[in-house]
Each structure stands twice: as C-alpha cells, then as structure tokens.
Motif scaffolding. Structure first.
Motif, PDB file in Angstrom:
ATOM      1  N   GLN A 102     -20.434  -2.288  -1.649  1.00  0.00           N
ATOM      2  CA  GLN A 102     -19.181  -2.959  -1.997  1.00  0.00           C
ATOM      3  C   GLN A 102     -18.880  -2.718  -3.476  1.00  0.00           C
ATOM      4  OE1 GLN A 102     -18.972  -7.121  -0.999  1.00  0.00           O
ATOM      5  NE2 GLN A 102     -20.067  -6.863   0.934  1.00  0.00           N
ATOM      6  N   VAL A 103     -17.607  -2.428  -3.773  1.00  0.00           N
ATOM      7  CA  VAL A 103     -17.169  -2.270  -5.154  1.00  0.00           C
ATOM      8  C   VAL A 103     -16.018  -3.235  -5.390  1.00  0.00           C
ATOM      9  CG1 VAL A 103     -16.249  -0.705  -6.900  1.00  0.00           C
ATOM     10  CG2 VAL A 103     -17.888   0.146  -5.206  1.00  0.00           C
ATOM     11  N   LEU A 104     -16.221  -4.204  -6.285  1.00  0.00           N
ATOM     12  CA  LEU A 104     -15.233  -5.238  -6.572  1.00  0.00           C
ATOM     13  C   LEU A 104     -14.569  -4.984  -7.918  1.00  0.00           C
ATOM     14  CD1 LEU A 104     -17.451  -8.356  -5.681  1.00  0.00           C
ATOM     15  CD2 LEU A 104     -16.069  -6.962  -4.118  1.00  0.00           C
ATOM     16  N   ALA A 105     -13.334  -5.425  -8.038  1.00  0.00           N
ATOM     17  CA  ALA A 105     -12.646  -5.323  -9.328  1.00  0.00           C
ATOM     18  C   ALA A 105     -13.213  -6.343 -10.309  1.00  0.00           C
ATOM     19  CB  ALA A 105     -11.149  -5.547  -9.146  1.00  0.00           C
ATOM     20  N   THR A 106     -13.479  -7.555  -9.825  1.00  0.00           N
ATOM     21  CA  THR A 106     -14.009  -8.610 -10.692  1.00  0.00           C
ATOM     22  C   THR A 106     -14.708  -9.669  -9.853  1.00  0.00           C
ATOM     23  OG1 THR A 106     -13.447 -10.191 -12.458  1.00  0.00           O
ATOM     24  CG2 THR A 106     -11.889  -9.973 -10.633  1.00  0.00           C
ATOM     25  N   CYS A 107     -15.627 -10.373 -10.479  1.00  0.00           N
ATOM     26  CA  CYS A 107     -16.257 -11.548  -9.882  1.00  0.00           C
ATOM     27  C   CYS A 107     -16.921 -12.328 -11.012  1.00  0.00           C
ATOM     28  CB  CYS A 107     -17.282 -11.157  -8.803  1.00  0.00           C
ATOM     29  SG  CYS A 107     -18.787 -10.377  -9.432  1.00  0.00           S
ATOM     30  N   ASP A 108     -17.431 -13.513 -10.697  1.00  0.00           N
ATOM     31  CA  ASP A 108     -18.123 -14.278 -11.730  1.00  0.00           C
ATOM     32  C   ASP A 108     -19.439 -13.603 -12.106  1.00  0.00           C
ATOM     33  OD1 ASP A 108     -19.182 -14.833  -9.223  1.00  0.00           O
ATOM     34  OD2 ASP A 108     -19.282 -16.999  -9.509  1.00  0.00           O
ATOM     35  N   SER A 109     -20.232 -13.267 -11.108  1.00  0.00           N
ATOM     36  CA  SER A 109     -21.508 -12.599 -11.288  1.00  0.00           C
ATOM     37  C   SER A 109     -21.866 -11.922  -9.978  1.00  0.00           C
ATOM     38  CB  SER A 109     -22.591 -13.614 -11.675  1.00  0.00           C
ATOM     39  OG  SER A 109     -23.881 -13.140 -11.376  1.00  0.00           O
ATOM     40  N   THR A 110     -22.344 -10.701 -10.037  1.00  0.00           N
ATOM     41  CA  THR A 110     -22.714 -10.026  -8.790  1.00  0.00           C
ATOM     42  C   THR A 110     -23.881 -10.742  -8.118  1.00  0.00           C
ATOM     43  OG1 THR A 110     -24.167  -8.450  -9.953  1.00  0.00           O
ATOM     44  CG2 THR A 110     -21.872  -7.785  -9.557  1.00  0.00           C
ATOM     45  N   LEU A 111     -24.748 -11.377  -8.896  1.00  0.00           N
ATOM     46  CA  LEU A 111     -25.827 -12.167  -8.313  1.00  0.00           C
ATOM     47  C   LEU A 111     -25.266 -13.338  -7.512  1.00  0.00           C
ATOM     48  CD1 LEU A 111     -28.377 -12.151 -11.259  1.00  0.00           C
ATOM     49  CD2 LEU A 111     -28.954 -11.540  -8.904  1.00  0.00           C
ATOM     50  N   SER A 112     -24.300 -14.030  -8.090  1.00  0.00           N
ATOM     51  CA  SER A 112     -23.685 -15.164  -7.392  1.00  0.00           C
ATOM     52  C   SER A 112     -22.905 -14.703  -6.172  1.00  0.00           C
ATOM     53  CB  SER A 112     -22.755 -15.927  -8.343  1.00  0.00           C
ATOM     54  OG  SER A 112     -23.487 -16.463  -9.424  1.00  0.00           O
ATOM     55  N   ARG A 162     -32.085 -12.863 -17.949  1.00  0.00           N
ATOM     56  CA  ARG A 162     -33.289 -13.668 -17.757  1.00  0.00           C
ATOM     57  C   ARG A 162     -33.205 -14.984 -18.517  1.00  0.00           C
ATOM     58  NH1 ARG A 162     -37.958 -11.968 -19.797  1.00  0.00           N
ATOM     59  NH2 ARG A 162     -39.252 -12.918 -18.178  1.00  0.00           N
ATOM     60  N   ARG A 163     -33.857 -16.016 -17.946  1.00  0.00           N
ATOM     61  CA  ARG A 163     -33.945 -17.349 -18.547  1.00  0.00           C
ATOM     62  C   ARG A 163     -32.570 -17.939 -18.842  1.00  0.00           C
ATOM     63  NH1 ARG A 163     -39.340 -17.808 -19.475  1.00  0.00           N
ATOM     64  NH2 ARG A 163     -40.504 -15.887 -19.944  1.00  0.00           N
ATOM     65  N   GLY A 164     -31.590 -17.606 -17.993  1.00  0.00           N
ATOM     66  CA  GLY A 164     -30.267 -18.191 -18.104  1.00  0.00           C
ATOM     67  C   GLY A 164     -29.418 -17.660 -19.228  1.00  0.00           C
ATOM     68  N   ARG A 165     -29.859 -16.588 -19.879  1.00  0.00           N
ATOM     69  CA  ARG A 165     -29.083 -16.038 -20.985  1.00  0.00           C
ATOM     70  C   ARG A 165     -27.840 -15.330 -20.461  1.00  0.00           C
ATOM     71  NH1 ARG A 165     -34.644 -13.651 -22.630  1.00  0.00           N
ATOM     72  NH2 ARG A 165     -35.539 -15.301 -23.931  1.00  0.00           N
ATOM     73  N   ALA A 196     -19.025 -14.288 -15.664  1.00  0.00           N
ATOM     74  CA  ALA A 196     -20.149 -15.180 -15.964  1.00  0.00           C
ATOM     75  C   ALA A 196     -21.474 -14.491 -15.655  1.00  0.00           C
ATOM     76  CB  ALA A 196     -20.021 -16.479 -15.178  1.00  0.00           C
ATOM     77  N   GLY A 197     -21.624 -13.258 -16.156  1.00  0.00           N
ATOM     78  CA  GLY A 197     -22.876 -12.537 -15.936  1.00  0.00           C
ATOM     79  C   GLY A 197     -24.032 -13.240 -16.623  1.00  0.00           C
ATOM     80  N   GLY A 218     -30.491  -8.124  -9.465  1.00  0.00           N
ATOM     81  CA  GLY A 218     -29.377  -7.863 -10.364  1.00  0.00           C
ATOM     82  C   GLY A 218     -29.741  -6.794 -11.382  1.00  0.00           C
ATOM     83  N   VAL A 219     -28.821  -5.857 -11.592  1.00  0.00           N
ATOM     84  CA  VAL A 219     -29.053  -4.746 -12.526  1.00  0.00           C
ATOM     85  C   VAL A 219     -27.860  -4.624 -13.473  1.00  0.00           C
ATOM     86  CG1 VAL A 219     -29.419  -2.262 -12.762  1.00  0.00           C
ATOM     87  CG2 VAL A 219     -30.419  -3.484 -10.807  1.00  0.00           C
ATOM     88  N   GLY A 220     -28.142  -4.584 -14.753  1.00  0.00           N
ATOM     89  CA  GLY A 220     -27.103  -4.348 -15.747  1.00  0.00           C
ATOM     90  C   GLY A 220     -27.472  -3.166 -16.627  1.00  0.00           C
ATOM     91  N   VAL A 221     -26.525  -2.263 -16.851  1.00  0.00           N
ATOM     92  CA  VAL A 221     -26.772  -1.077 -17.674  1.00  0.00           C
ATOM     93  C   VAL A 221     -25.633  -0.910 -18.673  1.00  0.00           C
ATOM     94  CG1 VAL A 221     -27.277   1.391 -17.687  1.00  0.00           C
ATOM     95  CG2 VAL A 221     -27.884   0.025 -15.674  1.00  0.00           C
TER      96      VAL A 221
END
Length: 254
Positions: free
Chosen positions: A16-26, A52-55, A48-49, A139-142
């Motif tokens: 799935q490829v979304l234009a926007t969301c709060d967080s891909t994890l959520s 770790r540890r809520g950062r 709202a990405g 979740g992966v962020g680059v």
C-alpha cells in the motif's frame, strides 16, 4: 492509495502507498485484523511519526516511512529478532540503490549508519493475535533526501545524515520500498529456514564499532566497555571493568 505491486515484488506480500497518514505504525495497527497476509504500508507524509522510546521521527517530503505488518506464530523473544532481519534488508536495499557497500554499517540495536551518521532507524511494535500468534509491526524510516539538524537530536547521539547529501544518489520512496521488500523476504526466508545463527553472523559482519569502546545507556544507568559481540538472543555483549554484560535493550553512544 496505490496497491499495485511491481514486477519484482515478493510473492505473498501486500503493498500500500498512501499520500499521508499519522504514522505508518498506527495505520498498520488499525488495518491488521483485515489484512490477508504480510503487508507493507508506505506513506509519503506522516503527521505523527515516532521513533524509539516515544521520540518524534522527522519526516521531510521525499524521505522514506513504511511499516510491515506481519502475523507470526513465534514466541515474543524470536519475534524481536526481526530487527536484525530488517537491518540486513535495509543494508542490502541501500547497497542496491547506491552500488556501494563501504559507507554503510549497522548500529545495535536498530539503526543503519552512512559515513558514521544515522541514516535509518527501525522500530518494532507488537500485539497479541488470535490463536496465540504475535502481530508484529516493523516501522522503518530512512533519510533519503533530508535529515534532522543536530539540535533536534539527543546530545551525544550519532548525528543524522541523508542519502542524497552523502552519496549524491536519489531514490524515490516507492523505489526504495521495492528494494527493501525483496531484501526482507530473502532474509526472512533464511531466518525461518535456518534460524538466527546466519542472520547474527551476517549482522556482525556489518556491525559498527565491533571490538571498540562504546557506551550503553538504559534509563539512568550507563555502562562503558568493549562491544564484544551480539549473542544468540540478540543481546549486546559488553566487556566492562566490572565484567562481561549481556544487555537486551539500550541506547548506544560512540
């Protein structure tokens, strides 16, 4: 939302490829019960990405943010080892994107470094699923095109970098997702067939600061010592003045 897989997309995985969301994890957690199988969810923007540890996790336009939702029958301690599977997949995807291996290294527990700076991060979250399974969200962020400033990260942390500034290579989030999904499938199949041992060996071959002095911090405690290895449970093995320690989770500083 785009859902069409590419020609090299691994069999059995949704896309799935979304234009926007709060967080891909959520978003992955919201969709989990209705997914037919393991599914990658990419979003071009996160409002709202998180790391770790809520950062908070910064998300400039053009950077990569995706989550793999996958249901696993493994015990929680085995499920957690997917952070190493994902790290290897990220490494391979970056090598495929740039044609280079030398600049990249893996930082325990969940980061990928480029020229010594933090390029990517991994965050695992999980929930109980029916039948005793574990619903895992990876979740992966680059930082493909931009990175946070040094004043936006914790003091003493590895400074963030981005792929374009360090290598001159531009890759779109969708292109990178295709590379990552293929690499993850390869290592996941290896993990399911042979267990953690070959994953551990491959990870250590790419590890940053192995054999060197590092600091490991958990809450208010901090240890200094030599990064000896990662054990069969994924623990950081640190040789300190007080002896040899196995650390299951910590922030590592160089």
């Amino acid at each position: 939302m785009s859902t069409n897989p590419t020609a090299n997309w691994p069999h059995g995985y949704g896309r799935q490829v979304l234009a926007t969301c709060d967080s891909t994890l959520s978003e992955a957690a919201r969709q989990a019960s209705g997914l037919a199988g393991p599914t990658w969810i990419l979003s071009h923007m996160q409002t709202a990405g998180r790391g770790r540890r809520g950062r908070a996790w910064a998300m400039p336009k053009g950077n990569f943010a995706a989550t793999l939702a996958v249901r696993l029958p493994d015990p929680p301690e085995t499920v957690a080892l997917r952070s190493f599977v994902t790290a290897l997949a990220l490494y391979d995807a970056l090598v495929a994107a740039t044609g280079r291996t030398a600049p990249f290294a893996l930082k325990w527990p969940n980061d990928v470094l480029l020229n010594g700076g933090k390029l990517a991060g991994i965050l695992l979250e999980s929930a109980a699923a029916q039948g005793g399974d574990v619903q895992l969200f990876i979740g992966v962020g680059v930082n493909l095109v931009g990175a946070p400033g040094k004043d936006e990260v914790e003091a003493g942390a590895v400074p963030p970098v981005d792929l374009v500034s360090e290598t001159g290579v531009r890759v779109t989030p969708e292109e990178f997702l295709d590379l990552l999904a293929v690499a993850f499938d390869k290592y996941e199949q290896q993990f399911q067939t042979y267990g953690f041992a070959p994953i551990r060996e491959a990870w250590l071959a790419r590890a940053a600061r192995l054999g060197e002095t590092i600091r490991a911090r958990t809450g208010n405690q901090e240890w200094h010592g030599t990064f000896e290895t990662v054990d069969e449970r994924g623990n950081l093995i640190l040789v300190t003045a007080a002896g040899r320690m196995a650390i299951p989770a910590a922030d590592v500083f160089f």
